[in-house]
Write a protein that holds these residues in place. Sequence first.
Motif, PDB file in Angstrom:
ATOM      1  N   GLU A 106    -109.127  69.720  20.642  1.00  0.00           N
ATOM      2  CA  GLU A 106    -109.382  70.972  19.924  1.00  0.00           C
ATOM      3  C   GLU A 106    -108.983  72.125  20.836  1.00  0.00           C
ATOM      4  N   LEU A 107    -107.855  72.756  20.528  1.00  0.00           N
ATOM      5  CA  LEU A 107    -107.334  73.864  21.327  1.00  0.00           C
ATOM      6  C   LEU A 107    -107.171  75.091  20.445  1.00  0.00           C
ATOM      7  N   PHE A 108    -107.691  76.211  20.930  1.00  0.00           N
ATOM      8  CA  PHE A 108    -107.555  77.486  20.228  1.00  0.00           C
ATOM      9  C   PHE A 108    -106.663  78.409  21.049  1.00  0.00           C
ATOM     10  N   LEU A 109    -105.970  79.319  20.361  1.00  0.00           N
ATOM     11  CA  LEU A 109    -105.204  80.383  21.006  1.00  0.00           C
ATOM     12  C   LEU A 109    -105.884  81.714  20.721  1.00  0.00           C
ATOM     13  N   PHE A 110    -105.885  82.595  21.736  1.00  0.00           N
ATOM     14  CA  PHE A 110    -106.587  83.869  21.604  1.00  0.00           C
ATOM     15  C   PHE A 110    -105.688  84.979  22.120  1.00  0.00           C
ATOM     16  N   LEU A 111    -105.373  85.935  21.268  1.00  0.00           N
ATOM     17  CA  LEU A 111    -104.539  87.079  21.622  1.00  0.00           C
ATOM     18  C   LEU A 111    -105.453  88.225  22.042  1.00  0.00           C
ATOM     19  N   VAL A 112    -105.495  88.541  23.348  1.00  0.00           N
ATOM     20  CA  VAL A 112    -106.435  89.514  23.905  1.00  0.00           C
ATOM     21  C   VAL A 112    -105.871  90.921  23.736  1.00  0.00           C
ATOM     22  N   GLU A 113    -106.604  91.777  23.047  1.00  0.00           N
ATOM     23  CA  GLU A 113    -106.198  93.160  22.836  1.00  0.00           C
ATOM     24  C   GLU A 113    -107.015  94.159  23.648  1.00  0.00           C
ATOM     25  N   LEU A 114    -108.234  93.789  24.035  1.00  0.00           N
ATOM     26  CA  LEU A 114    -109.125  94.694  24.760  1.00  0.00           C
ATOM     27  C   LEU A 114    -110.055  93.867  25.638  1.00  0.00           C
ATOM     28  N   PRO A 151     -89.739  89.451  35.132  1.00  0.00           N
ATOM     29  CA  PRO A 151     -90.841  89.660  34.188  1.00  0.00           C
ATOM     30  C   PRO A 151     -91.420  88.331  33.729  1.00  0.00           C
ATOM     31  N   ARG A 152     -92.744  88.305  33.554  1.00  0.00           N
ATOM     32  CA  ARG A 152     -93.435  87.083  33.170  1.00  0.00           C
ATOM     33  C   ARG A 152     -94.454  87.371  32.073  1.00  0.00           C
ATOM     34  N   SER A 153     -94.741  86.333  31.306  1.00  0.00           N
ATOM     35  CA  SER A 153     -95.815  86.365  30.323  1.00  0.00           C
ATOM     36  C   SER A 153     -96.895  85.411  30.817  1.00  0.00           C
ATOM     37  N   TYR A 154     -98.038  85.976  31.232  1.00  0.00           N
ATOM     38  CA  TYR A 154     -99.123  85.183  31.801  1.00  0.00           C
ATOM     39  C   TYR A 154    -100.103  84.754  30.711  1.00  0.00           C
ATOM     40  N   HIS A 155    -100.794  83.672  30.989  1.00  0.00           N
ATOM     41  CA  HIS A 155    -101.825  83.159  30.088  1.00  0.00           C
ATOM     42  C   HIS A 155    -103.027  82.727  30.923  1.00  0.00           C
ATOM     43  N   ALA A 156    -104.140  82.438  30.256  1.00  0.00           N
ATOM     44  CA  ALA A 156    -105.351  81.985  30.934  1.00  0.00           C
ATOM     45  C   ALA A 156    -106.046  80.961  30.049  1.00  0.00           C
ATOM     46  N   LEU A 157    -106.274  79.774  30.590  1.00  0.00           N
ATOM     47  CA  LEU A 157    -107.027  78.744  29.877  1.00  0.00           C
ATOM     48  C   LEU A 157    -108.505  78.980  30.163  1.00  0.00           C
ATOM     49  N   LEU A 158    -109.285  79.295  29.113  1.00  0.00           N
ATOM     50  CA  LEU A 158    -110.671  79.709  29.263  1.00  0.00           C
ATOM     51  C   LEU A 158    -111.605  78.737  28.552  1.00  0.00           C
ATOM     52  N   LEU A 204    -111.577  74.470  24.063  1.00  0.00           N
ATOM     53  CA  LEU A 204    -110.627  75.082  24.992  1.00  0.00           C
ATOM     54  C   LEU A 204    -109.945  76.266  24.312  1.00  0.00           C
ATOM     55  N   VAL A 205    -109.803  77.368  25.038  1.00  0.00           N
ATOM     56  CA  VAL A 205    -109.187  78.588  24.502  1.00  0.00           C
ATOM     57  C   VAL A 205    -108.059  79.002  25.435  1.00  0.00           C
ATOM     58  N   LEU A 206    -106.855  79.068  24.909  1.00  0.00           N
ATOM     59  CA  LEU A 206    -105.679  79.510  25.658  1.00  0.00           C
ATOM     60  C   LEU A 206    -105.432  80.973  25.305  1.00  0.00           C
ATOM     61  N   ALA A 207    -105.724  81.870  26.263  1.00  0.00           N
ATOM     62  CA  ALA A 207    -105.698  83.309  26.003  1.00  0.00           C
ATOM     63  C   ALA A 207    -104.415  83.940  26.528  1.00  0.00           C
ATOM     64  N   TYR A 208    -103.883  84.895  25.768  1.00  0.00           N
ATOM     65  CA  TYR A 208    -102.675  85.634  26.131  1.00  0.00           C
ATOM     66  C   TYR A 208    -102.975  87.135  26.048  1.00  0.00           C
ATOM     67  N   PRO A 209    -102.970  87.859  27.161  1.00  0.00           N
ATOM     68  CA  PRO A 209    -103.078  89.326  27.065  1.00  0.00           C
ATOM     69  C   PRO A 209    -101.934  89.883  26.233  1.00  0.00           C
ATOM     70  N   ALA A 210    -102.277  90.633  25.205  1.00  0.00           N
ATOM     71  CA  ALA A 210    -101.298  91.033  24.193  1.00  0.00           C
ATOM     72  C   ALA A 210    -100.477  92.229  24.646  1.00  0.00           C
ATOM     73  N   VAL A 211     -99.202  92.210  24.308  1.00  0.00           N
ATOM     74  CA  VAL A 211     -98.292  93.326  24.551  1.00  0.00           C
ATOM     75  C   VAL A 211     -98.105  94.078  23.239  1.00  0.00           C
TER      76      VAL A 211
END
Length: 457
Positions: free
Chosen positions: A91-99, A166-173, A187-194
């Motif tokens: 069970e894996l979720f993706l999370f687009l971080v805006e704030l 340039p890179r696109s970073y992620h964080a497994l949380l 498991l949540v795979l988070a991406y700081p949003a651009v």
Amino acid sequence: MSHPRYFVPHAASPAEAVQPDPAAVVHAMDAFRLQAGYVGEQEWIVCTDIAGNVHVLPASEREHLPASTKAQLTHHELASGRTPRRISASELFLFLVELVEHPTDAEGANDPVYLYGTLMGPWPSASPMRVPGQLTVTRGDLLAGLVQGAPDAFQYVQDPESKTAPRSYHALLPGDRAERIAEGRGLVLAYPAVPPELQAHNVANDPLVATILREALDQLQEYAREHGGPKAIAEMEVPVPSRLMAIAELESRGYEVKGDMATLRRNHPGLVNRLAEWLRAEKVKVPREATTPEFLELARRALEVLPGWPSDTERALRALVRPGNGAPPKPGFIPPVAAAQPLPTQRVIPPRPPPSPARPNDWMQDFLDAHTPPGGKKKAKLTRASEVTPPPRRAISTPKQASSSKDWMGDFTPGPSAPPEHKPPSPSTPPGPKRREPSAPAGNPAKKPDWMSDFED
């Protein structure tokens, strides 16, 4: 839609079905292999469209992606020297971080941090959903997620404006307790949003990640200084992502900056202003500017002395991730600065309307208000993606082509333009000598065909 334990969906925002579309994809931002016990291993590609929406596609759909997106995937794999990492999870979720909200009334070194954005998933699933809401993790979880994920950050082509690629970073949380994480759930795979207006050439989030790390390290250091330790964190020199923005902030607070020192100007009238000036330091050192890899190295050092770290949740989470080809991460987080090479002119995306003012969305304000006690005066530090902007891009000149081209190249170059059609002079215009049009200088390279620009993004 089932949610991780530590995620709270916004009550007034219904969940929507995730509908990936390979034809709408513009940029790639990640690739990984998901190992689920009952379906085996499958590779996934994370992409964005022109509006900034995330599309999660199986690798079998790669042939249906635009040529520019496939070129980004190829460059990342060859530049990093690593195949996609493996994540063992059912069970894996993706999370687009805006704030990101960093509470200022910290009671411990590893206090909660609130992330706001859009949750998608779960995968593998026949009908993943998306819903906005709040994900709560600890400060150590956030730092460790970015540090551990740095070796697999998605790499883009080097440009003249950046010191590193340039890179696109992620964080497994962790989105659940340690025992559930050990089972491969939550498991949540988070991406700081651009923001979409900054996605013209790629979706690199280096400046945003540097700002998030700096705010988290600032909070750690503030706690360490107030409670007498850890000493290594209290004495750590925390730089800034942008020195120009730091100088502007000091000047707005009444400081005069000369070189590396800022001196307070005590010339403001009024008792309140004088009291505020007395509480400020007379001289302040202007912090140095650092890149995202340097902030990641500082975060790694802080985690080494963080009390109670690593936690049981962190140990269970990292046991589920393996490098794709078994190759160890490249040593160090600070890559060498490569000499800037001239790049071909890149395709221009049509302009979009100006972005809205930098402020949380209405649904985010509901969560922010809940964290502010009645009559509270201390405000939490907020890291907004829309406030972090890269430096303006300079014009890039196209290298001249050699005058002697191969014969096969002539099939792709446009032929000689037809002579302009002769129009008789207007009756009202008196006849006069013809003006000689300036001829094009010899040796100008022929215009490149349009299909080549698809590979230059």
